[in-house]
Design a protein around this motif. Structure first.
Motif, short mmCIF file in Angstrom:
data_model
loop_
_atom_site.label_atom_id
_atom_site.label_comp_id
_atom_site.label_asym_id
_atom_site.label_seq_id
_atom_site.Cartn_x
_atom_site.Cartn_y
_atom_site.Cartn_z
N UNK A 137 16.94 -9.30 -12.46
CA UNK A 137 17.84 -10.29 -13.03
C UNK A 137 19.27 -9.86 -12.72
N UNK A 138 20.03 -10.71 -12.11
CA UNK A 138 21.35 -10.31 -11.63
C UNK A 138 22.37 -11.43 -11.82
N UNK A 139 23.64 -11.03 -11.93
CA UNK A 139 24.74 -11.99 -11.88
C UNK A 139 25.30 -11.90 -10.46
N UNK A 450 6.80 -15.59 -13.32
CA UNK A 450 6.43 -15.16 -11.98
C UNK A 450 7.64 -14.73 -11.16
N UNK A 451 8.75 -14.46 -11.85
CA UNK A 451 9.89 -13.85 -11.18
C UNK A 451 10.93 -14.81 -10.66
N UNK A 452 10.93 -16.07 -11.10
CA UNK A 452 11.93 -17.04 -10.67
C UNK A 452 12.63 -17.64 -11.89
N UNK A 453 13.34 -16.83 -12.67
CA UNK A 453 13.95 -17.34 -13.91
C UNK A 453 15.04 -18.36 -13.68
N UNK A 454 15.89 -18.15 -12.67
CA UNK A 454 16.98 -19.08 -12.42
C UNK A 454 16.45 -20.45 -12.04
#
Length: 562
Positions: A137-139, A450-454
């Motif tokens: 998770x990144x900005x 599954x790793x696609x939060x955005x």
């Protein structure tokens, strides 16, 4: 009570700033490093890009798996933090060690033609990057502002000062222009009773705002630490460290150096101190010192082993903090405070320097306000005063101020034409039924996990706005609010998932500091996505309305503000 979009956005940002400040004070007080890092290279492309901001949490070694992205202290680069992926787990003498590699690198950190890092053990691991299914998770890219300042020898500070000065001058001119635009009745009132004075409540609000901003800035200034180690009557068993004194016997003395650097264009006040079980044998020669812009100086750390000391290996860290705000404080006072309690002293320095600067700023505000008031009175009487010739010669200045004010209002009108309806939405009449579409967000939880939060959050906002329109709601406020709430639900699930892997074996204060910083991190991300969530929710309803009008022109008679 009116609930407006910009008020919600301001409140989210305010809470995030307060949480950052509070967690910064907790980290300083407990001696833990802030769990937020900026990606400085491209070794993790395409997973992480240069300038991305990531947050990490402490973790047990047993919970680290192959494929996880960890943060560790480099042996080769003076304890610099490295963010790389675990590619192998091995056991050496019964202890767990990790082999790491950047996604874009051809070789692991421990093997290859480069200078190899030792295998990463427990002492060097800081934590694991917050991730969903090993996707961090990144900005994105925001950290490039900080990197630009680092690489440009502190020019970012100079630019900030210039921008602050220019903004202050423009605000000053705008205030004058605003006062000049008063009608004749208000001008006569100011002439008879004097100009309106600043209210104490407003001054107090300004002071609190400035104080919070300055405290936030203190969290951005330099923090560094160097690992230290010393062996007393031992041979060959001293751990590697940045400041290694080797082995000393009774009465032994050694001096080691570390570099202090000021890359900024402002003078910095530094404080340095040692922590760990090694503090019984080492001391920092200068606990408080000042470096001018661009200076690099070597500082000494001395070790002395008294007679009769217990044999063994001793380790710790030399911590170095700095801030330009501390230049306001007397050196003698700072040295006395460092003798009392180094970490408590740093918190006092931050609070006290921010308080002093706030007082100075408020005093400057009073001065500017007084100058404006005096100018208004002078302008009112200038038509008959002997100094009329000065008033005539300043005509070009007045024209400039009026031109600037006209341009400012033109830009404001253009902005309000495009976005004003969005920023001024009033949700006081939103019907509760509009929230029926919010559970649509739960259909996108699998995408999030599954790793696609955005992607999950943005699609959920679009879908919620579309469903809200389909079930019969035709007002922008209801549709946009449903999209924001849908995004907030997925954000809440994301926070719970992230905290689910948080270790429970840490102290209460340290755990609170990490949790508060993680919450601040997510609030900032939510604030960045706030307007995109609004637009996506609105676009879903707008497209549905467009399609209906094409299929049935009679729909154009429907009462709606979409």
């Amino acid at each position: 009570m009116k609930l407006k979009l910009k008020s919600i956005l301001y409140n989210v940002l305010f809470v995030a700033v307060v949480l950052i400040i509070f967690s910064h004070l907790l980290f300083t007080g407990t001696g833990n490093q802030s769990p937020t890092s900026v990606v400085m290279g491209d070794s993790m492309e395409p997973t992480l890009h240069r300038g991305d901001i990531v947050t990490w949490v402490p973790v047990k070694l047993e919970e680290i798996r192959i494929g996880d992205i960890i943060v560790y202290e480099s042996y080769l680069r003076h304890d610099a933090l490295v963010i790389h992926r675990v590619v192998n787990v091995t056991s050496i003498n019964g202890k767990i060690y990790f082999e790491t590699k950047g996604d874009a690198n051809n070789y692991t950190d421990q093997k290859g033609p480069h200078a190899p890092e030792p295998f990463i053990g427990e002492q060097r691991i800081k934590g694991k990057v917050l991730s969903i299914k090993q996707e961090p998770l990144r900005i994105p890219y925001i950290g490039n502002l900080w990197l630009w300042g680092e690489e440009s020898q502190g020019k970012i500070i100079a630019v900030a000062i210039i921008c602050f000065t220019v903004t202050g001058l423009l605000v000053f001119a705008a205030l004058i222009a605003w006062r000049e635009k008063k009608d004749e009745k208000n001008r006569l009132t100011a002439l008879l009773f004097g100009p309106e004075r600043l209210r104490y409540r407003r001054v107090f609000a300004y002071a609190i705002t400035i104080f919070i901003i300055l405290l936030l800035l203190t969290a951005l200034f330099a923090y560094d630490r160097r690992s230290t180690s010393l062996g007393v009557e031992t041979f060959g068993n001293v751990p590697e460290s940045s400041v290694n004194f080797g082995t000393l016997g009774d009465g032994g003395r050694e001096i080691r150096e570390y570099d202090a650097i000021n890359p900024t264009l402002l003078p910095l006040r530094f404080v340095a101190f040692a922590e760990g079980n090694i503090t019984a044998y080492i001391y920092v020669n200068e606990s408080v010192y000042t470096l001018q812009s661009g200076d690099t100086k070597s500082r000494n750390v001395a070790a002395y082993v008294p007679y009769g000391s217990s044999a063994g290996t001793y380790e710790g860290y030399v911590y170095v903090y700095s801030s330009p705000f501390w230049m306001l404080l007397p050196t003698g006072f700072m040295e006395d405070m460092m003798k009392w309690n180094p970490r408590g002293a740093i918190i006092v320095f931050d609070l006290l320097s921010a308080f002093i600067l706030s007082i100075i700023s408020v005093m400057a505000l009073f001065v500017v306000s007084t100058l404006i008031d005096e100018y208004i009175m002078w302008r009112a009487y200038a038509s008959w005063k002997p100094g009329l010739w000065l008033h005539v010669h300043l005509h070009s200045v007045y024209n400039f101020i009026q031109t600037f004010a006209a341009q400012k209002h033109r830009l404001r009108r253009a902005f309000k034409k495009c976005f004003g309806w969005l920023l001024d939405l009033d949700w006081i009449e939103v019907r509760k039924g509009a929230f029926i579409s919010v559970p649509t967000a739960f259909f996108f939880v699998p995408i999030l996990l599954f790793g696609k939060p955005l992607e999950a959050i943005l699609i959920a906002s679009f879908a919620s706005g579309l469903v809200c329109y389909i079930i019969g709601y035709r007002w922008r406020a209801e549709i946009i609010l449903s999209g924001i709430v849908a995004g907030a639900i997925l954000f809440s699930i994301l926070i719970l998932v992230s905290l689910g892997s948080f270790p429970l074996n840490m102290g209460l204060v340290i755990s609170a500091a990490f949790i508060i910083r993680i919450l601040a991190y997510f609030l900032i991300v939510f604030a960045i996505l706030f307007l995109p969530l609004c637009f996506l929710a609105y676009i879903g309803a707008y497209l549905a309305q467009n399609l209906r009008e094409r299929l049935s022109p009679a729909c154009k008679l429907e009462i709606t503000d979409i």
